[in-house]
Scaffold this active site. Structure first.
Site, PDB file in Angstrom:
ATOM      1  N   ASP A 160      47.916 -84.028 -20.441  1.00  0.00           N
ATOM      2  CA  ASP A 160      46.811 -83.322 -21.111  1.00  0.00           C
ATOM      3  C   ASP A 160      46.648 -81.926 -20.533  1.00  0.00           C
ATOM      4  O   ASP A 160      46.474 -81.771 -19.327  1.00  0.00           O
ATOM      5  CB  ASP A 160      45.477 -84.071 -20.893  1.00  0.00           C
ATOM      6  CG  ASP A 160      45.376 -85.344 -21.714  1.00  0.00           C
ATOM      7  OD1 ASP A 160      45.135 -85.245 -22.924  1.00  0.00           O
ATOM      8  OD2 ASP A 160      45.544 -86.438 -21.130  1.00  0.00           O
ATOM      9  N   LYS A 219      46.477 -88.375  -8.973  1.00  0.00           N
ATOM     10  CA  LYS A 219      46.551 -87.068  -8.326  1.00  0.00           C
ATOM     11  C   LYS A 219      45.172 -86.643  -7.852  1.00  0.00           C
ATOM     12  O   LYS A 219      44.219 -86.901  -8.558  1.00  0.00           O
ATOM     13  CB  LYS A 219      47.064 -86.026  -9.344  1.00  0.00           C
ATOM     14  CG  LYS A 219      48.400 -86.357  -9.973  1.00  0.00           C
ATOM     15  CD  LYS A 219      48.703 -85.424 -11.145  1.00  0.00           C
ATOM     16  CE  LYS A 219      47.941 -85.840 -12.400  1.00  0.00           C
ATOM     17  NZ  LYS A 219      48.311 -85.037 -13.589  1.00  0.00           N
ATOM     18  N   ASP A 255      47.909 -78.115 -15.072  1.00  0.00           N
ATOM     19  CA  ASP A 255      46.907 -77.145 -15.547  1.00  0.00           C
ATOM     20  C   ASP A 255      45.652 -77.196 -14.678  1.00  0.00           C
ATOM     21  O   ASP A 255      44.738 -76.417 -14.872  1.00  0.00           O
ATOM     22  CB  ASP A 255      46.510 -77.446 -16.993  1.00  0.00           C
ATOM     23  CG  ASP A 255      45.694 -78.721 -17.103  1.00  0.00           C
ATOM     24  OD1 ASP A 255      46.186 -79.783 -16.641  1.00  0.00           O
ATOM     25  OD2 ASP A 255      44.560 -78.658 -17.595  1.00  0.00           O
ATOM     26  N   ASP A 277      52.184 -82.808 -15.592  1.00  0.00           N
ATOM     27  CA  ASP A 277      50.950 -83.382 -16.110  1.00  0.00           C
ATOM     28  C   ASP A 277      51.051 -83.406 -17.644  1.00  0.00           C
ATOM     29  O   ASP A 277      51.924 -82.725 -18.211  1.00  0.00           O
ATOM     30  CB  ASP A 277      49.778 -82.485 -15.662  1.00  0.00           C
ATOM     31  CG  ASP A 277      48.454 -82.967 -16.206  1.00  0.00           C
ATOM     32  OD1 ASP A 277      48.204 -84.186 -16.179  1.00  0.00           O
ATOM     33  OD2 ASP A 277      47.658 -82.123 -16.665  1.00  0.00           O
TER      34      ASP A 277
END
Lengths: 338, 338
Positions: free
Chosen positions: A59, A252, A277, A57
């Site tokens: 960000d 996702k 995250d 991922d």
């Protein structure tokens, strides 16, 4: 119609795991998360040697808005230079794939276009593959419009659209007349100009059962400490509720975003690591695809969340438990051989 | 936190029935709907003689926007003049109780203020009863503000609030600073000016766990043939998703809106009839309160919907099945003795 609404509103953030059978659930009940910094270095190195593909991922893992998260460039570039396939996979719909590439390269990541998986690009490609030849109404930003332009699909809706002249004027002069009869799909992504007229137009288009309904992602909110920035998910739920039908989610945790990589044997699930995250998008995607998963603590979810699900979570929450945890991606540097 | 979201997103339009036990569900599986026009007149008259209190929805039963539905005035006034207690119960949050009264009386309904149950009034009264002494942030219209004014509670938020200067400006200058520290509750009702800044402000206030979260109702959309006008429910779902917690819903089908009538023995459930056009609010409320229920076909749901739920509906859908059906309320006139 009502049963659609019921099902829709019953849908959780975990929709995509609905197909996981009892065996998988049972397995997850026993799943423990390895805290990598508490393990012997050789054990971590051995674990890392399992992977020849890595999906990460952006960000909250590699960067936070415009700031690089310390150590992430070094780790990612070491992975790339070691010959591993490294994919950047983001639910952010505000940028085109080219714009993500440019941002990542300017920061110092050695990534190429074909390794960027972004939701605006996924949505445009989905329509292209099905030879869509109508117009798209967009609740979202220019990233979606540009990706549609790139595959020759016309679209409109980006930018402000506020109520002028009251509700009656909106209904009589925009909704009952002047809806574009060429619209054959609605795409919902992040839109800071989201407004009642946009909601009403999108749902009026969607009242035609033939009109396709795509959403880039369903992230509920952005991670902030002092305030809340609503995410695409809160816009999507609003449109879904009034439209009384669910959107097809591109990003996702929907496994569709990785399908071609697996189907075309570009990556092998058991030799792939998913890093994220946010557990209900990143980790869940990994679980659903049969990847190993690594949670980093620089974004939405922390080890406390994981421990809570391990202790008392529902069967669905157990599916969010990662295989491994690190406070930040940069901590991995010490375990990667040059 | 995530489990709250999960539960929230799993909630259906049928939330309030969750406490109904197996016995009730089993009972509903066998429930048949009497089509009153197909019965002998005396049977309908006998059935009507069971009721000394009647609760009726407004939009879709008594009127459609500004047009009276033929026959409804005569039926309602006959009920009132026969000594029955007749309550007007509406999920519409745009008007005050006084404004509803005025509309109804001007149309010719012989109703009094204390017989009007409206969601803006319910929300204001809820806060008054708990001696709320902070400020309310409203996503909604002036009906809510006026009802709050009437009980001495300060509020703001009604009217346009559009994005000026981009997302960064909103975050830096409005969300991170300048949030009103006196806000202790957010109320969400119907708002034609609903916008991203309003969504962001509401959810930033709600990020404080102490901040109360009320919604007037969760109706998904207004009944229209040629277009869709999104209902309060689609706005509420959006705020709930970004706030990651559920709102306390004031209106139907939440039984709280009738609680004082039952608790104070003003009405006796088994001698009360609930009339409505929408099964997942009106009929469900009646079912939940132990009232008899009558669906009229002049609004959202029709006999075809009922037949579908009778045939193949889920246990929850079975709870939406009314005791009786009429094409329109005016059809009842022939069965009411003068």
């Amino acid at each position: 119609m009502l049963s659609v609404v019921t099902n829709l509103l019953r849908r959780s953030v975990f929709t995509s795991t609905a197909t996981l059978g009892r065996k998988a659930s049972a397995m997850h009940l026993e799943k423990q998360t390895k805290e990598l910094l508490k393990l012997p270095a050789q054990e971590v190195k051995d674990w890392l040697s399992n992977f020849d593909a890595i999906l990460t991922d952006c960000d909250g893992v590699l960067w936070l808005y415009s700031d690089v998260i310390e150590g992430s460039i070094e780790v990612v570039n070491k992975f790339i230079h070691s010959g591993r396939k490294v994919y950047f996979i983001t639910n952010n719909s505000t940028k085109t794939r080219e714009e993500f590439l440019s941002k990542a390269q300017q920061m110092g990541f050695c990534v190429d276009t074909d390794k960027i998986i972004s939701t605006a690009h996924l949505a445009a490609n989905y329509l292209k593959r099905m030879e869509f030849n109508k117009t798209v109404y967009i609740i979202g930003s220019s990233g979606i419009k540009k990706e549609l332009d790139a595959v020759g699909i016309s679209s409109f809706g980006v930018g402000p659209d506020t109520l002028n002249g009251g509700l009656k004027n909106l209904v009589d002069n925009e909704l009952k007349r002047n809806l574009n009869s060429e619209v054959g799909a609605v795409i919902v992504g992040f839109d800071e100009h989201f407004s009642f007229p946009k909601l009403a137009k999108a749902t009026s288009y969607l009242n035609n059962a033939e009109c396709l309904f795509l959403a880039t992602n369903t992230d509920e909110r952005f991670p902030m400490t002092s305030c809340v920035i609503p995410g695409t998910g809160s816009i999507v739920r609003s449109v879904e509720t009034a439209a009384e039908r669910p959107a097809l989610v591109m990003g996702k945790p929907n496994t569709a975003c990785c399908k071609h990589l697996i189907d075309d044997k570009i990556i092998v699930p058991e030799r792939t690591l998913m890093i994220g995250d946010r557990c209900n998008t990143d980790i869940l995607l990994g679980t659903n695809c049969g990847f190993q998963t690594l949670l980093v603590g620089t974004g939405v979810h922390k080890m406390e969340d994981v421990q809570k699900w391990q202790k008392s979570g529902t069967a669905e929450e157990k599916k969010l438990i990662p295989d491994a945890y690190l406070p930040r991606l940069g901590d991995l540097l010490q375990f990667i051989d040059s």
